[in-house]
Design an enzyme around this catalytic site. Sequence first.
Site, PDB file in Angstrom:
ATOM      1  N   TRP A 156       0.866  -1.190   0.000  1.00 35.16           N
ATOM      2  CA  TRP A 156       0.000   0.000   0.000  1.00 35.16           C
ATOM      3  C   TRP A 156       0.898   1.234   0.000  1.00 35.16           C
ATOM      4  O   TRP A 156       1.591   1.508   0.982  1.00 35.16           O
ATOM      5  CB  TRP A 156      -0.898  -0.023   1.241  1.00 35.16           C
ATOM      6  N   GLY A 157       0.870   1.965  -1.106  1.00 36.51           N
ATOM      7  CA  GLY A 157       1.681   3.185  -1.237  1.00 36.51           C
ATOM      8  C   GLY A 157       0.981   4.335  -0.551  1.00 36.51           C
ATOM      9  O   GLY A 157       0.467   5.256  -1.180  1.00 36.51           O
ATOM     10  N   SER A 158       0.985   4.276   0.758  1.00 36.39           N
ATOM     11  CA  SER A 158       0.164   5.132   1.621  1.00 36.39           C
ATOM     12  C   SER A 158       0.592   6.597   1.628  1.00 36.39           C
ATOM     13  O   SER A 158       1.760   6.918   1.887  1.00 36.39           O
ATOM     14  CB  SER A 158       0.263   4.581   3.047  1.00 36.39           C
ATOM     15  N   GLY A 159      -0.374   7.482   1.396  1.00 40.92           N
ATOM     16  CA  GLY A 159      -0.102   8.919   1.522  1.00 40.92           C
ATOM     17  C   GLY A 159       0.171   9.306   2.964  1.00 40.92           C
ATOM     18  O   GLY A 159       1.013  10.167   3.238  1.00 40.92           O
ATOM     19  N   PHE A 160      -0.525   8.672   3.883  1.00 41.94           N
ATOM     20  CA  PHE A 160      -0.300   8.945   5.307  1.00 41.94           C
ATOM     21  C   PHE A 160       1.138   8.597   5.692  1.00 41.94           C
ATOM     22  O   PHE A 160       1.833   9.384   6.347  1.00 41.94           O
ATOM     23  CB  PHE A 160      -1.300   8.124   6.135  1.00 41.94           C
ATOM     24  N   ASP A 179      -0.822  14.686   6.371  1.00 38.43           N
ATOM     25  CA  ASP A 179      -1.370  13.988   5.199  1.00 38.43           C
ATOM     26  C   ASP A 179      -2.525  14.836   4.661  1.00 38.43           C
ATOM     27  O   ASP A 179      -3.692  14.507   4.855  1.00 38.43           O
ATOM     28  CB  ASP A 179      -1.838  12.595   5.637  1.00 38.43           C
ATOM     29  N   ARG A 229     -12.668   5.196  -3.822  1.00 42.45           N
ATOM     30  CA  ARG A 229     -12.811   5.211  -2.354  1.00 42.45           C
ATOM     31  C   ARG A 229     -13.857   6.239  -1.963  1.00 42.45           C
ATOM     32  O   ARG A 229     -13.746   7.405  -2.346  1.00 42.45           O
ATOM     33  CB  ARG A 229     -11.458   5.560  -1.760  1.00 42.45           C
ATOM     34  N   HIS A 233     -14.380   3.424   3.797  1.00 42.79           N
ATOM     35  CA  HIS A 233     -13.563   3.749   4.970  1.00 42.79           C
ATOM     36  C   HIS A 233     -14.454   4.208   6.122  1.00 42.79           C
ATOM     37  O   HIS A 233     -15.491   4.840   5.900  1.00 42.79           O
ATOM     38  CB  HIS A 233     -12.568   4.859   4.597  1.00 42.79           C
ATOM     39  N   ARG A 250     -14.046   5.531  10.493  1.00 44.74           N
ATOM     40  CA  ARG A 250     -13.145   5.697  11.632  1.00 44.74           C
ATOM     41  C   ARG A 250     -13.853   5.472  12.969  1.00 44.74           C
ATOM     42  O   ARG A 250     -13.433   5.930  14.015  1.00 44.74           O
ATOM     43  CB  ARG A 250     -12.390   7.022  11.582  1.00 44.74           C
TER      44      ARG A 250
HETATM   45  C1  SPV Z   1      -3.354   6.192   3.889  1.00 45.09           C
HETATM   46  O1  SPV Z   1      -2.741   5.265   4.450  1.00 45.09           O
HETATM   47  O2  SPV Z   1      -2.796   7.179   3.405  1.00 45.09           O
HETATM   48  C2  SPV Z   1      -4.818   6.112   3.771  1.00 45.09           C
HETATM   49  C3  SPV Z   1      -5.567   5.336   4.751  1.00 45.09           C
HETATM   50  O3  SPV Z   1      -5.355   6.751   2.894  1.00 45.09           O
HETATM   51  S1  SPV Z   1      -6.069   6.437   5.981  1.00 45.09           S
HETATM   52  O4  SPV Z   1      -4.907   7.132   6.512  1.00 45.09           O
HETATM   53  O5  SPV Z   1      -6.731   5.645   6.999  1.00 45.09           O
HETATM   54  O6  SPV Z   1      -7.003   7.397   5.397  1.00 45.09           O
HETATM   55 MG    MG Z   2      -4.172   8.206   2.102  1.00 48.47          MG
END
Ligand code: SPV
Ligand code: MG
Length: 291
Positions: free
Chosen positions: A44-48, A58, A156, A187, A189
């Site tokens: 997973w190339g995560s932006g976070f 982020d 998403r 998603h 939370r």
């Molecule tokens: C990320 O990992 O960048 C995501 C997932 O988009 S979240 O941070 O839960 O939105």
């Molecule tokens: Mg993200």
Amino acid sequence: MTALNTRAATLRAKLDVSRPAVAMAAHNPLAAKLAAEAGFDAIWGSGFELSASHAVPDASILPMDTHLEMMRAMGEVQEAPVIADIDTGFGNAVNVAYAVPKYAAAGVAAVVIEDKTFPKDSSLRPGGRQELVPVGEFQGKVEAAKAAGDMLVIARTEALIAGLGQAEALSRGAAYAEAGADAVLIHSRQKTPDEILAFCRAWPGQVPLVLVPTSYPQLSFADVGSLGKVGLIICGNHAIRAAVRAMQETFRRILAEGGIAGVESSIASVSDVFALQGDALMREIEKAYLR
Ligand code: SPV
Ligand code: MG
């Protein structure tokens, strides 16, 4: 349908709702390599994670090229498919149309685009800005991404994150599947899985769902598999969180103990790191060509 690149085809074959694939987040090529070696199906190339590794929020702060180059580099050092988190697609459908071919050329297997407004805010941030673009506008972004060909497009919806309720989340998911999305990421939370379970049970199953269970970790992979609706589970931020904790603890001990001897047995050896750097290949190259 356009032919998929090899890693996209591998990922598509793994989106099995009776046995969901599991992706691990990564913020650099080393983390991607470790995740692949551990046996995860995808990266997973995560932006976070990438934002955190640059110590910035982020929130569409890093430029696209920083993320793009990281996706390319992650794909170069290991074989698992890379799923690029391209946030909102860097603007409107025009920006998506220009961005996605660059990700295709970088060898990624899939892009995930979210239906928030640009600039985005983190879904997990308490009190974060969670505004969504109109459904039709986001369908245009999905169509623009699909037209880039050669990879999977995961749409998403942040409808539950934005507090818009199940009906809105379900109708957005359906609209994005209709626009050609290969999977829909839903998603939440909430601290319990109830909201996600309700969504999954109500989902008619046009395309596989994707979950990121950060907030409701009690939901096991087996529980997700038994729903029969989810093709992919993303562990969204566990590489950076593991790295942060390990560095904090190691740095604290070195200063507290007045030396580096104490941490020696709890950190990776230098030879472990040489191996991850591909030392064996460099030795072969040296032997063959260095005169
Ligand atoms: C990320 O990992 O960048 C995501 C997932 O988009 S979240 O941070 O839960 O939105
Ligand atoms: Mg993200």
